[in-house]
Design a protein around this motif. Structure first.
Motif, mmCIF file in Angstrom:
data_model
loop_
_atom_site.group_PDB
_atom_site.id
_atom_site.type_symbol
_atom_site.label_atom_id
_atom_site.label_comp_id
_atom_site.label_asym_id
_atom_site.label_seq_id
_atom_site.Cartn_x
_atom_site.Cartn_y
_atom_site.Cartn_z
ATOM 1 N N LYS A 97 -5.658 6.064 2.322
ATOM 2 C CA LYS A 97 -5.096 5.097 3.534
ATOM 3 C C LYS A 97 -6.513 5.396 4.587
ATOM 4 O O LYS A 97 -6.840 4.233 5.119
ATOM 5 C CB LYS A 97 -3.915 5.151 4.031
ATOM 6 N N TRP A 143 -10.279 -1.982 0.767
ATOM 7 C CA TRP A 143 -9.275 -1.297 -0.378
ATOM 8 C C TRP A 143 -10.044 -1.594 -1.816
ATOM 9 O O TRP A 143 -9.946 -0.830 -2.616
ATOM 10 C CB TRP A 143 -8.032 -2.290 -0.092
ATOM 11 N N GLY A 183 -3.527 3.322 -6.377
ATOM 12 C CA GLY A 183 -2.675 4.262 -5.745
ATOM 13 C C GLY A 183 -1.894 5.041 -6.774
ATOM 14 O O GLY A 183 -2.288 5.168 -8.186
ATOM 15 N N ASN A 224 -9.944 1.417 -4.230
ATOM 16 C CA ASN A 224 -9.471 1.327 -5.646
ATOM 17 C C ASN A 224 -10.766 1.613 -6.518
ATOM 18 O O ASN A 224 -10.226 2.381 -7.683
ATOM 19 C CB ASN A 224 -8.987 -0.117 -5.861
ATOM 20 N N LYS A 258 0.788 -1.158 0.000
ATOM 21 C CA LYS A 258 0.085 0.146 -0.151
ATOM 22 C C LYS A 258 0.786 1.298 0.014
ATOM 23 O O LYS A 258 0.381 2.281 0.152
ATOM 24 C CB LYS A 258 -0.980 0.096 1.152
ATOM 25 N N TYR A 277 -0.195 4.416 -1.975
ATOM 26 C CA TYR A 277 -1.649 5.194 -1.934
ATOM 27 C C TYR A 277 -1.171 6.292 -0.877
ATOM 28 O O TYR A 277 -0.333 6.244 -0.310
ATOM 29 C CB TYR A 277 -2.381 4.153 -1.006
#
Length: 132
Positions: free
Chosen positions: A14, A39, A49, A43, A6, A9
Motif C-alpha cells: 500500500k 496499483w 495481494g 501488482n 485493497k 495487500y
C-alpha cells in the motif's frame, strides 16, 4: 473480494502504491490514472495481494530471478538481439533446458509431442508439472 478492494495487500504494498501514485501526480497525471498505474505497478512487481492459489506457488526468490531474466531479455531486444537467442537452439537439440525457462508455446509443443491429455486447457505451471 470485490474488484478494487485493497484489503489483501500488505502495508508495504500500500505504501509503495501511494508513493508511485504521488510520483505520477507530480508529473501531471490525473489522480485516478496515477492510482491505477500505481496499483498496476505493484501488482506486476509483487503478484498482487496476499491470495491463495497459483500466485503463491513460486517463491519470492524465483519471482525475482524471473523478473531479472525478463529484464535481461528486454535489454537484449532493445539492442537488436533476438529475444530467445539461447533458448531456441538448446530446445531444438533436445538439451537439458529447464522447463521454467521455456515459453508456454514451447511447452505446448513439447506436450503435444508427448501426447499429454488436456494440454490445451493447461496453464504454464500445469504444463511444466505434466512434462516433468
Amino acid at each position: 473480494m470485490a474488484r478494487g478492494d485493497k484489503s489483501t495487500y500488505t502495508t508495504a504494498q500500500k505504501r509503495k502504491a501511494e508513493h508511485i501514485a504521488e510520483s505520477y501526480e507530480e508529473r501531471g497525471v490525473s489522480d485516478k490514472e496515477a492510482e491505477a498505474r500505481a496499483w498496476a505497478t505493484v501488482n506486476k512487481q509483487s503478484g498482487g495481494g496476499e491470495k491463495s492459489g497459483s500466485g503463491k506457488e513460486k517463491s519470492a526468490t524465483a519471482k525475482r530471478a524471473d523478473r531479472k531474466d525478463s529484464a535481461r531479455r528486454a535489454a537484449s531486444a532493445r539492442k537488436g538481439h533476438p529475444a530467445n537467442r539461447g533458448r531456441a537452439s538448446a530446445g531444438s537439440h533436445g538439451g537439458s533446458t529447464s522447463l521454467t525457462a521455456l515459453t508456454k508455446d514451447e511447452l505446448m509443443k513439447r506436450a503435444a509431442a508427448k501426447n499429454v491429455r488436456g494440454r490445451s486447457r493447461m496453464r504454464k505451471a500445469e504444463l511444466i508439472k505434466a512434462l516433468s
